[in-house]
Structure formats: C-alpha cells, structure tokens
Design an enzyme around this catalytic site. Structure first.
Site, mmCIF file in Angstrom:
data_model
loop_
_atom_site.group_PDB
_atom_site.id
_atom_site.type_symbol
_atom_site.label_atom_id
_atom_site.label_comp_id
_atom_site.label_asym_id
_atom_site.label_seq_id
_atom_site.Cartn_x
_atom_site.Cartn_y
_atom_site.Cartn_z
ATOM 1 N NE ARG A 158 -3.143 -0.629 10.723
ATOM 2 C CZ ARG A 158 -2.128 -0.067 10.067
ATOM 3 N NH1 ARG A 158 -2.207 1.168 9.650
ATOM 4 N NH2 ARG A 158 -1.045 -0.755 9.829
ATOM 5 N NE ARG A 215 2.919 -4.159 11.974
ATOM 6 C CZ ARG A 215 3.670 -3.760 10.947
ATOM 7 N NH1 ARG A 215 4.870 -4.280 10.765
ATOM 8 N NH2 ARG A 215 3.244 -2.849 10.121
ATOM 9 N NE ARG A 248 7.565 0.129 9.850
ATOM 10 C CZ ARG A 248 6.348 0.168 9.298
ATOM 11 N NH1 ARG A 248 6.183 0.697 8.098
ATOM 12 N NH2 ARG A 248 5.307 -0.325 9.924
ATOM 13 C CE LYS A 304 -2.113 -0.748 3.932
ATOM 14 N NZ LYS A 304 -1.372 -1.937 4.414
ATOM 15 N NE ARG A 318 7.928 -2.373 5.555
ATOM 16 C CZ ARG A 318 6.629 -2.144 5.718
ATOM 17 N NH1 ARG A 318 5.890 -1.769 4.700
ATOM 18 N NH2 ARG A 318 6.081 -2.311 6.901
HETATM 19 P P1 AMP Z 1 1.916 1.113 9.152
HETATM 20 O O1 AMP Z 1 3.105 1.894 8.784
HETATM 21 O O2 AMP Z 1 0.677 1.531 8.410
HETATM 22 O O3 AMP Z 1 2.141 -0.381 9.083
HETATM 23 O O4 AMP Z 1 1.603 1.453 10.693
HETATM 24 C C1 AMP Z 1 2.532 1.111 11.687
HETATM 25 C C2 AMP Z 1 1.844 1.014 13.041
HETATM 26 O O5 AMP Z 1 1.239 2.269 13.378
HETATM 27 C C3 AMP Z 1 0.713 0.000 13.133
HETATM 28 O O6 AMP Z 1 1.168 -1.308 13.388
HETATM 29 C C4 AMP Z 1 -0.091 0.570 14.306
HETATM 30 O O7 AMP Z 1 0.525 0.292 15.549
HETATM 31 C C5 AMP Z 1 0.018 2.069 14.068
HETATM 32 N N1 AMP Z 1 -1.075 2.572 13.208
HETATM 33 C C6 AMP Z 1 -0.974 3.117 11.966
HETATM 34 N N2 AMP Z 1 -2.169 3.461 11.478
HETATM 35 C C7 AMP Z 1 -3.071 3.114 12.432
HETATM 36 C C8 AMP Z 1 -4.494 3.192 12.515
HETATM 37 N N3 AMP Z 1 -5.237 3.684 11.524
HETATM 38 N N4 AMP Z 1 -5.066 2.726 13.667
HETATM 39 C C9 AMP Z 1 -4.347 2.230 14.686
HETATM 40 N N5 AMP Z 1 -3.019 2.122 14.651
HETATM 41 C C10 AMP Z 1 -2.372 2.554 13.541
#
Ligand code: AMP
Length: 219
Positions: A88, A171, A160, A13, A127
């Site tokens: 989410r 996750r 990360r 994404k 990644r």
């Molecule tokens: P991402 O980079 O989108 O994988 O986000 C990394 C982390 O940020 C996720 O594993 C969550 O802990 C937090 N996070 C990002 N977006 C959201 C969201 N919309 N709701 C809740 N937690 C989020």
C-alpha cells in the site's frame, strides 16, 4: 501465479481473491484479514494495529513488512499467491521486491481494480463481513441466503468499524495519496493489468480469468 491485487478499498479485491482461491486454489493473502484476526485475538500485533485500522490510517511500514515477509515464507505460497491489500506504499512495494528476490520468485502480474470514489462509497455502506472467516457479502448486490448469516459457515454478519462513511472517506484520501502512485510504479515495469471493477462480480471475475489465461499463455 504470483499476483498483487491493487486498487482502492471496496474495489472488490477481496471478493475476487476469495473467488480465485475457491475456484483455482491460489491462496489469498489479505493483510487486512490478518490484522483483524490479530486484533480479535488481542495479540501484540493486534493491539499495535488497532489504533491505525479503526481510524482508517495505514499501519506503519515496518510492521507490515515484517508480517508479509513471514507469511510469504510459509510453504503454502510456493505454488502461487494473491496479495490482497499489500503493498500500500512505495516502501512496502520495495520491501516486497527484496523478499521475493530472496525467495527467488517474482510477480507475474499486478491487477489494478479501477473504480470511482462514488461507487466505492455506495458499495462499502452495504458491505457485511462474517465473524468467523471474513467471507464478504453486500446487503444489495450480494445478499446472503439468510439475512445476517454467512452462507458458508452460518456465523453472524457485521459491518466493519472502518466501513462507516466518515472513515471510508478518510481511507479514500489515504489511498489516493499513498497507494495510488503504485499504479505507475508497476505500469512502468510492464506487469500492470487494469480491470474495470465497476462491473458486476461475475463479470469482473470473467475478465480476471481471461486476463490470467492470456498471461499464462504468453509465458
Ligand atoms: P483492508 O481489509 O485491506 O481494507 O485493510 C483494513 C485496514 O488494515 C486498512 O485500512 C489499514 O488500516 C490496515 N492495513 C491492511 N493492509 C495494510 C498494509 N499493507 N499497510 C498498512 N495498513 C494496512
């Protein structure tokens, strides 16, 4: 176009949103990047979020809803946006409806990036993300020109904390339980578009462009 990118972690994404932003000028709004930036700066939001992010849990809805509501009210989203990583949960999706309604706007499409858990685990292990602007690379599938350095800004590439294998598995569980139900939520509204996200980056991009073109033409 007002778009939501939906799908598991590591579905591509963020990569596709960055390409669409670069090539078509639609701003990418990544809640994950916003949280990582706040964490890096040590703001109150960052301190609140870190406990959840590092453990692979979702940050509570009230925090996320406030954050996205503010971001969508910023002027550069007026001509469109790509929500990458939001919503989410069902609660977040309902809150998004309310914010968009207040702004007299609506979603044009929700793009569902479909990919297997096996592919995800393989992808995320390799990644790497740049320190400066979160540009995304992969040691095998999308290597930078100079190992360990970002092609765009030369900053260091790192893994990360939440891309470590154990956290990735957790996750994924969280995704299947809390986020996947949104696929049906948006399908029932007739705005869901499914993309085969197993394919290579440029092939996924081509499919995405074609889908958006068809959507624009049918408006
Ligand atoms: P991402 O980079 O989108 O994988 O986000 C990394 C982390 O940020 C996720 O594993 C969550 O802990 C937090 N996070 C990002 N977006 C959201 C969201 N919309 N709701 C809740 N937690 C989020």
């Amino acid at each position: 176009m007002n778009l939501v990118f939906l799908g598991p972690l590591g579905a591509g994404k963020g990569t596709q949103a960055q390409l669409l932003q670069e090539r078509e000028g639609i701003p990418q709004i990544s809640t994950g990047d916003m949280l990582r930036q706040a964490m890096g700066e040590g703001t109150e939001l960052g301190r609140k979020a870190r406990v959840y992010v590092d453990r692979g849990e979702l940050v509570p809805d009230d925090v996320m809803i406030g954050l996205i509501g503010e971001r969508l009210r910023e002027p550069n989203t007026r001509r469109g946006f790509i929500l990458d990583g939001y919503p989410r949960t069902l609660g977040q999706a309902q809150a998004l409806d309310r914010v968009l309604e207040a702004l007299e706007r609506s979603l044009d499409a929700v793009v569902y990036f479909q990919v297997s858990d096996k592919t995800i685990i393989h992808r995320l292990g390799g990644r790497r993300v740049c320190r400066k602007a979160a540009h995304i690379f992969h040691v095998e599938f999308h290597p930078p020109r100079i190992p360990g350095r970002c092609d765009f800004d030369g900053s260091e590439l790192f893994q990360r904390e939440d891309d470590k294998e154990e956290t990735v598995r957790h996750r994924l569980e969280v995704y299947h339980r809390q986020t996947e139900p949104l696929v049906e939520f948006y399908r029932s509204r007739g705005i869901l578009e499914t993309i085969n996200a197993e394919a290579e980056i440029e092939d996924v991009y081509a499919a995405l462009r074609e889908m958006l073109r068809a959507r624009v033409e049918s408006r």
